[in-house]
Design an enzyme around this catalytic site. Sequence first.
Site, PDB file in Angstrom:
ATOM      1  N   ASP A 226     -59.712   2.374 102.833  1.00 37.93           N
ATOM      2  CA  ASP A 226     -60.047   2.451 104.248  1.00 37.93           C
ATOM      3  C   ASP A 226     -58.845   1.918 105.043  1.00 37.93           C
ATOM      4  OD1 ASP A 226     -61.284   3.049 106.593  1.00 37.93           O
ATOM      5  OD2 ASP A 226     -63.150   2.036 106.131  1.00 37.93           O
TER       6      ASP A 226
HETATM    7  C1  BGC Z   1     -63.211   3.837 109.089  1.00 33.68           C
HETATM    8  C2  BGC Z   1     -63.260   5.033 108.192  1.00 33.68           C
HETATM    9  C3  BGC Z   1     -62.427   6.141 108.776  1.00 33.68           C
HETATM   10  C4  BGC Z   1     -61.011   5.627 108.962  1.00 33.68           C
HETATM   11  C5  BGC Z   1     -60.056   6.672 109.463  1.00 33.68           C
HETATM   12  C6  BGC Z   1     -61.795   3.447 109.451  1.00 33.68           C
HETATM   13  O1  BGC Z   1     -61.766   2.486 110.429  1.00 33.68           O
HETATM   14  O2  BGC Z   1     -63.876   2.762 108.467  1.00 33.68           O
HETATM   15  O3  BGC Z   1     -64.588   5.433 107.984  1.00 33.68           O
HETATM   16  O4  BGC Z   1     -62.480   7.268 107.949  1.00 33.68           O
HETATM   17  O5  BGC Z   1     -61.029   4.551 109.865  1.00 33.68           O
HETATM   18  O6  BGC Z   1     -60.297   7.001 110.764  1.00 33.68           O
END
Ligand code: BGC
Length: 764
Positions: free
Chosen positions: A298
């Site tokens: 993440d």
């Molecule tokens: C989120 C993810 C997301 C990623 C990219 C993160 O802050 O937890 O679910 O896919 O950002 O945008």
Amino acid sequence: MKNKKLIIAGVFSLITIGTMNAQKKPHLDKTKPIEERISLLMKEMTLEEKVGQMNQYNGFWEVTGPAPKGGNAELKYKHLRDGWVGSMLTVRGVKEVRAVQKIAVEETRLGIPLIIGFDVIHGYKTLSPIPLAEAASWDLEAIKKSASIAADEASASGINWTFGPMVDISREARWGRVMEGSGEDPFLGSKIATARVKGFQGETRADLAKVNTIAACAKHFAAYGFAEAGKEYNTVDIGNATLYNTVLPPFKAANDAGVRTYMNSFNILNGIPATGSPFLQRDILKGKWKFDGFVITDWASIREMISHGFAKDGAEASEKAVKAGSDMDMESYLYVAELVKLVKEGKVKETLVDDAVRRILRVKFELGLFDDPYRYCDEKREKAIIGNKANNDGVLDMAKKSIVLLKNDKNLLPLKKSGQKIALIGALANDKNSPLGSWRIAADDNSAVSVLEGMQQYKDNQLTFEKGADLTIGKTSFVAELVFNTTDKSGFDAAKKAAANADVVVMVLGEVGFQSGEGRSRTNLDLPGVQQELLEEIYKVNPNIVLVLNNGRPLALPWAAEHIPAIVEAWHLGTQTGNAVAQVLYGDYNPSGKLPMSFPRNVGQCPIYYNHFNTGRPANVDKNVFWSHYTDVEKTPQFPFGFGLSYTTFDYKNLKINKTAFAKGEAVKVSVEVTNSGNYDGKEVVQLYIHDVAASLARPVKELKGFELIELKKGETKTVTLTLTDKELGFFDNDGNYLVESGTFKIMVGGSSDKGLESSFELE
Ligand code: BGC
């Protein structure tokens, strides 16, 4: 003739270039199996280039997390040109994608194409309902279709990988991200995970090569939805029974459906950050489940292991992450900075890097990116697909199916189509932005059909609109904290006047679209701002109120549940919100949604969920205080999991099990007769729950293990048969072993988790 010659010459030269490419770069030879092509390419790659494949940068302008230090556009361009970037996220539109892809393919030494990721969470530009709302449809075909519409639009815009579906089970209404998931139940969640993966990727792995499918990503691995007290990014400390039986099943279902990537999670799980957990990523995911795609971290979660106190610096964080099986670094800027050195120092074996790179390249090959890196970059397709009528019809259908009728006393609904004076009240009724919900980066602001616009389609009634009160001060956005206007009641009088003059009042209240989603945890589950006051004031002048709720999570509305005669759960339904709501209110669509999460009576009941364990003192047998309950509120939810009404009624009778005792491995056939006993044609979700009465690990009081969505004409009866096998009757022990144990199983069949017909059988 001349044209024909030109075409032939063109085709010939393309073939020649293709053959030359294949000669020069043998991995481009399409006739070779993918694994061989990967090996051929990897032989050519330097360690730096390999590590580059494990590095992902966001587009230069859009950010969905804290902006990374040192991450400037110039540096990213340089890394891109040096072949140190394997993927980009949040670059979108054919023009933009083509531009970055061109650098990767035409300016780097090996020309390895980028995989382009994007948060396609509930639609791309044409938005379907938020995922929690879609889950309320219990309609797996519709959910699959909705994901395929999203894939169609995203792929037409240059994207070939979505960071979805989010399959995190959560029992926490306080947690803002419940809007992205399928609710509290692992069985329903697993079915929906399967539907979404197939909707994005297609039925088989080969379908990934189609131009209108994209790679899916099951996230967040794992247990993010169990953040303590629902506080965003918080600690997770759960036992293995919960991990194996509740958290992991939808992730496993996604793997069985062929999901090509996973995203790990921000949280620590039992002391270890998920990003640094070999137990989760190596033992379970890549070991037991034999997952052969790749794991993306993440956003900056490798770096965040330093804040967790799990790594002293970036080098240690990278070492732990790669050893744990995190294949691609999203925005930590650490693999690209540290991994080469770590390998050279002997701290990380190059075979670990090779394994990660092979996985990443595999998915790129499967997508067909090596055969044509610009296959998702077709301006004509982009124009034809995005926002077209078919996609709008599709999301409208999904939106109607997602609505849940929570209360309909006095049969206030459906509304009469003519001769009525209707007062429509609430700022959300006239809002074209909020219904888009959270996670809608590619959608145009204010592009939803508002409830007001939807209601205006029904012209034979007299409709007046008053907002009553605003919800927020200033513009809401994906990244900004919300500020609520809690004091301005200057619109109340006009709203009261409109209500007093109306036959029926429709009030649209709830949360704005950006009040749920990432970073949007709440400690109150009430109506924000002065909306509750507005509701009570209007009630005084006209109690014939239909309350239409807009929200991305369960709300606790005990006053409304007691006083308001009709309540419609309309979530954030996406682009076609107003049309869907109006068609349901006017009875052109009979609602059939069922709640995928329990709605509490107040926030103090959280976490509240139907499949809890029994305590030793579940009932007040001795008529004293020493039993499991609250002294100030009933212990049941306001609206239970699986609950939802229709404009018609359904009767259940003749529950039968085909035998009284079964050997393990035998199929248990449960049948029931369902009759549409009301005045409308309608749909019903027939639900089957089991309870394993005594087992080597205590089992929940109820577990959903089967359901079917049926359609019945007025007066029609159908016999529904649901099957239980070892797959549904067993459970995981604390070591992750799946056990099917002999004993008595109770079953319950009905239209909600709180009541139904009961029977039992023996498993020998
Ligand atoms: C989120 C993810 C997301 C990623 C990219 C993160 O802050 O937890 O679910 O896919 O950002 O945008």
